[in-house]
Design an enzyme around this catalytic site. Structure first.
Site, short mmCIF file in Angstrom:
data_model
loop_
_atom_site.label_atom_id
_atom_site.label_comp_id
_atom_site.label_asym_id
_atom_site.label_seq_id
_atom_site.Cartn_x
_atom_site.Cartn_y
_atom_site.Cartn_z
N GLN A 260 0.83 -1.20 0.00
CA GLN A 260 0.00 0.00 0.00
C GLN A 260 0.87 1.26 0.00
O GLN A 260 0.63 2.20 -0.75
CB GLN A 260 -0.91 -0.02 1.23
CG GLN A 260 -1.96 1.05 1.21
CD GLN A 260 -2.88 0.88 0.02
OE1 GLN A 260 -3.17 -0.23 -0.40
NE2 GLN A 260 -3.31 1.99 -0.56
N HIS A 263 2.28 2.98 -3.23
CA HIS A 263 1.50 3.82 -4.16
C HIS A 263 2.06 5.23 -4.29
O HIS A 263 2.06 5.80 -5.36
CB HIS A 263 0.05 3.91 -3.69
CG HIS A 263 -0.77 2.74 -4.13
ND1 HIS A 263 -1.04 2.47 -5.44
CD2 HIS A 263 -1.38 1.76 -3.42
CE1 HIS A 263 -1.77 1.39 -5.53
NE2 HIS A 263 -1.99 0.92 -4.32
N GLU A 327 -9.95 3.31 2.78
CA GLU A 327 -10.21 2.85 1.41
C GLU A 327 -10.12 1.32 1.35
O GLU A 327 -11.01 0.66 0.86
CB GLU A 327 -9.18 3.49 0.48
CG GLU A 327 -9.36 3.11 -0.98
CD GLU A 327 -8.15 3.51 -1.82
OE1 GLU A 327 -7.08 3.79 -1.25
OE2 GLU A 327 -8.30 3.53 -3.05
N HIS A 328 -9.00 0.79 1.88
CA HIS A 328 -8.84 -0.68 1.94
C HIS A 328 -8.81 -1.11 3.40
O HIS A 328 -8.18 -0.46 4.21
CB HIS A 328 -7.51 -1.12 1.32
CG HIS A 328 -7.34 -0.70 -0.11
ND1 HIS A 328 -6.69 0.45 -0.46
CD2 HIS A 328 -7.75 -1.26 -1.26
CE1 HIS A 328 -6.68 0.57 -1.78
NE2 HIS A 328 -7.33 -0.46 -2.29
N ASP A 361 -6.81 -5.22 -6.22
CA ASP A 361 -6.31 -4.20 -7.13
C ASP A 361 -6.34 -4.69 -8.57
O ASP A 361 -6.46 -3.90 -9.50
CB ASP A 361 -4.86 -3.84 -6.78
CG ASP A 361 -4.78 -2.99 -5.51
OD1 ASP A 361 -5.83 -2.46 -5.12
OD2 ASP A 361 -3.69 -2.89 -4.93
N HIS A 420 -53.68 20.01 -7.86
CA HIS A 420 -53.28 18.61 -7.73
C HIS A 420 -54.48 17.73 -7.46
O HIS A 420 -54.64 16.67 -8.04
CB HIS A 420 -52.28 18.45 -6.55
CG HIS A 420 -50.89 18.86 -6.88
ND1 HIS A 420 -50.55 20.15 -7.20
CD2 HIS A 420 -49.74 18.13 -6.96
CE1 HIS A 420 -49.26 20.21 -7.45
NE2 HIS A 420 -48.74 19.00 -7.31
#
Ligand SMILES: *Cc1c(COP(=O)(O)O)cnc(C)c1O
Length: 801
Positions: A260, A263, A327-328, A361, A420
């Site tokens: 991770q 990245h 996120e993960h 991924d 209406h």
């Protein structure tokens, strides 16, 4: 060396420290970037392609004349990639496609009040733009993650932008996802181009995809413009939380943290663990795993703003993770099933020791475009629905409006919206008046549909040839593939006070002798049609199971499934009318029965035996393969009854209706292994075969009559040759398809006209114009000499105009 500056005992932190740890680092956005992106957007909006050419030269140092990649180049990409890479991409494509295809919403009509129907329907976003980052590492995995849901959502116009030079992997992957409009342009200028359109790049409605700070800023800026552009989701640096208990392996944890951190320098990774021992092992072991990695410097920097947190128990880990909304989220705990229900916020979750983040991924099937920076609190992983929007629909019967009118009238009156109210009152009074008028008439009418099954009310029944009212006695009937030859039989037995044998033994014995398979493997039915139906009723669950067939083919597979409420997977045959095995293999989920007609009706061709065998192999223990051999006597060497012994899931259907000239008898056979026959016997009606039927069928199968049958086949096959030779000479005929049967599928220039003209002359053939892939085709059964001559003479007459 200790990379983690930050090992934290959660219980020792005060409120402020806790808050600080869970706050993301501020994304530091250079003011210059903001300004520069705004300039780029402005310039692209004003100058279009010229601006793009300018930026390509300025930023990417390439001079490009045509931004669009030619179709040829896209198609040729496959030639320039190694086979193992192609295989890997194909595997990932298969998994991602399979997972995402389950995200396609099924529309469902809901009856909220009796007679009031509401539904939500889904439509693709018309034009979408995909941005794929380029540079040193071509992110073709991103093409899959964006392209597959776009393809499944049925988006019409898909545009993809990526910086030059575009790698073959990206082009190959795009081609897999049917993306054909690919432009070599990157950065903020690409986002601007898709947002506003240029001469070469079409304007889109929504833009997807990750990118660097410029791309992210450009997406943010165009999202705020008045042009009706949306973007997929706000982007931030990538993140990971790992929750680990004492069953976790520290070297797995280290590998995941590193993968991770790799990245980017701003990635954040957090380890939450109840075990001090694990925390120590991670700290001591991390150096060994980092030391030889190419992105070592990035990893070390990113680990510096990461944490290892030691908690008092797993619940505390869960609490922290939910607050952070990563996120993960990897849960390396023994009892992860008990933890999952308590996880409330996360982009994508990986359970247990065997699910590293990298599989998500690339290839497990889930999407890797995920909400970061705490947006997992409200945003979801990218999916098919991001490429669609929904519309709601309502539909009311007159009674439905009456049922709901009071509610609407009261609510609208209370809100003082009398307009209406009136739109309802006007209608309900109209309906009441009309109902009053018809009251007496309608009391006993139109009630049956309330009782009947919906799928039957909406069913278009089989258009059996005999139903059409043109079957007059003096007509030439070439529309039902019956034999034109009339064998003469007499009933031997003439008392009928007793029920017949459920499965007549002599008949089965004779059929066994005729076709060479054991009596235990034979079931007699009321025509092959009953076999088709019995199999579905025995093997397919209502609404959940499917049958598969390959149009164009015999119509009863479809209709029978509709009647029984069984789902349908129609896999169109290939151009040459052989099985599309690739598609079949991919769509076998829940398929209980596959119906293959061989030779096929109405096309007349044989199905490759190797394909059938492959199908039998891959469906072992999953699906029944039914080979409908209604016409096999016309090409008997191609039967596969002998394979019943080998394949327990093979069923062969036979009939006396075609080559045996006994369509009026209604007698057919199911040939299969004993287990299948025994199941069918539980379902079939108690006395299916009337005494006269078995009486005559037994005779038809004796030696003398079998010889007559073979002579008749020879006669018909000679007639067929004559018919084909003469059809070829008719100018109205465009094409005659080769046939192994007693019918010829013929393509005309104007089939509907020919069909009408032939009918006027009393010659009835079968119109196939409406059938998949059979436009302008008529199916003509081979008749007697006289009938063929008559047909040809009419066609010649029509040809001479
Ligand atoms: C005619 C036909 C049947 C039905 O046969 P019956 O025994 O008359 O019910 C089944 N399958 C195919 C392909 C046919 O053409």
């Amino acid at each position: 060396m200790n990379f983690f500056k930050n090992v934290i005992y959660w219980n020792l932190c005060d409120q402020n420290q806790k808050k600080k740890i869970l706050t993301r680092p501020v994304i530091f956005l250079d003011k210059n970037i903001k300004k520069e992106v705004s300039n780029i957007i402005h310039k692209v909006k004003q100058e279009g392609d010229n601006a793009l050419e300018y930026y390509n030269l300025l930023f990417d140092k390439v001079k490009i004349k045509t931004l669009e990649i030619s179709i040829e180049k896209i198609n040729n990409a496959k030639l320039n990639i190694k086979q193992d890479i192609k295989n890997a991409i194909n595997n990932a494509y298969y998994n991602i496609n399979k997972f995402h295809s389950y995200q396609i919403y099924k529309t469902k009509k809901i009856e909220t009040t009796s007679g009031v129907y509401c539904q939500q329907i889904f439509r693709p976003i018309n034009s979408i733009g995909l941005y794929v980052p380029g540079g040193t590492a071509p992110l073709f995995s991103t093409v899959l993650m964006l392209g597959i849901p776009a393809q499944l959502a049925l988006c019409k116009n898909i545009v993809m932008c990526t910086p030059a030079p575009i790698s073959n992997e990206i082009l190959y992957t795009a081609n897999l996802c049917k993306i054909k409009k690919i432009f070599q342009i990157g950065g903020a200028q690409a986002i601007a181009a898709m947002a506003f359109g240029t001469n070469s790049i079409p304007k889109v409605n929504k833009i997807f995809g990750p990118g660097n700070a410029f791309v992210t800023e450009a997406k943010k800026q165009i999202n705020n413009q008045k042009e009706n552009i949306s973007i997929d989701m706000p982007a931030g640096p990538s993140e990971l939380i790992i929750i680990a208990d004492k069953f976790a392996y520290s070297h797995f944890i280290i590998a995941d943290l590193i993968s991770q951190a790799e990245h980017g320098v701003d990635s954040q990774v957090i380890l939450l663990t109840t075990e001090e021992k694990i925390a120590k092992e991670v700290i001591n072991g991390i150096n060994n795993q980092i030391i030889n990695l190419p992105r070592k410097d990035i990893i070390i920097k990113s680990l510096n703003n990461s944490y290892i947190i030691i908690t008092k128990d797993i619940d505390q880990c869960i609490q922290i993770s939910n607050k952070y909304s990563p996120e993960h989220l990897i849960i390396q705990c023994n009892e992860y099933e008990k933890i999952l229900p308590k996880i409330m916020n996360a982009g994508s979750i990986f359970l247990g020791n065997w699910a590293p983040g990298s599989v998500g991924d690339y290839a497990s099937g889930t999407n890797h475009v995920l909400p970061t920076y705490g947006y997992a609190l409200t945003y979801s992983s990218l999916g098919v629905s991001d490429f669609q929007k929904s519309m709601t629909v309502q539909e009311l019967t007159p009674q439905g409006l009456l049922n709901i009118s009071n509610t609407v009238e009261i609510m609208s009156t209370t809100e003082k919206l009398i307009g209406h109210k009136n739109s309802v009152t006007l209608r309900s009074e109209f309906i009441k008046k009309k109902l009053l008028l018809n009251k007496n008439n309608d009391k006993y009418k139109n009630n049956i549909n309330k009782i009947a099954k919906k799928n039957i009310i909406n069913l278009i029944p089989y258009q059996s040839a005999r139903l059409l009212d043109n079957s007059r006695f003096d007509h030439i009937l070439l529309n039902a593939n019956e034999s034109p030859i009339t064998p003469i039989f007499k009933l031997i037995k003439n008392t009928f006070n007793r029920y017949p044998e459920p499965q007549p033994k002599r008949l089965i014995k004779n059929y066994s002798n005729y076709c060479g398979i054991n009596v235990d493997n034979i079931l007699v039915s009321r025509g092959a049609d009953e076999g088709i139906d019995l199999l579905m009723r025995t093997f397919c669950n209502y609404k959940s199971d499917k049958i598969l067939f390959c149009p164009p083919t015999y119509g009863m597979y479809y209709i029978n499934a509709k009647i029984l409420g069984i789902k349908i997977n129609a896999v169109k045959s290939l151009e040459n009318w052989q099985l599309d095995l690739n598609t079949i293999k991919k769509t076998l989920d829940n398929v209980k029965i596959i119906y293959i007609c061989n030779p096929n009706n109405p096309t007349g061709n044989l199905i490759n035996q190797n394909d059938i065998i492959e199908l039998l192999e891959i469906t072992q223990g999953k699906s029944i393969v039914v080979i409908d051999e209604a016409y096999i006597e016309f090409c008997i060497t191609y039967t596969i009854v002998h394979l019943i012994e080998k394949y327990s899931n093979l069923v062969v259907l036979r009939t006396l209706s075609k080559a045996f000239s006994l369509a009026g008898l209604r007698c057919g056979f199911v040939l299969a292994n004993k287990e299948i026959i025994n199941l069918l016997l539980k379902v079939i009606a108690p006395y299916p075969i009337p005494e006269p039927v078995s009486d005559i069928a037994v005779q038809a199968l004796n030696r003398k009559n079998l010889i007559l049958m073979h002579n008749n086949i020879n006669k018909l096959m000679n007639n067929k040759l004559w018919l084909i030779k003469n059809l070829k000479k008719c100018h109205v005929v465009k094409n005659i398809f080769p046939s192994q049967t007693n019918y010829v599928l013929t393509k005309f220039f104007k089939s509907n006209y020919i069909f009408k003209k032939l009918s006027q002359k009393g010659i009835i053939v079968r119109n196939q114009d409406h059938n998949i892939g059979l436009s302008n085709c008529l199916r003509i059964s081979v008749g007697t000499d006289y009938e063929s001559t008559k047909l040809i003479s009419v066609l010649q007459e029509l040809s001479s105009y």
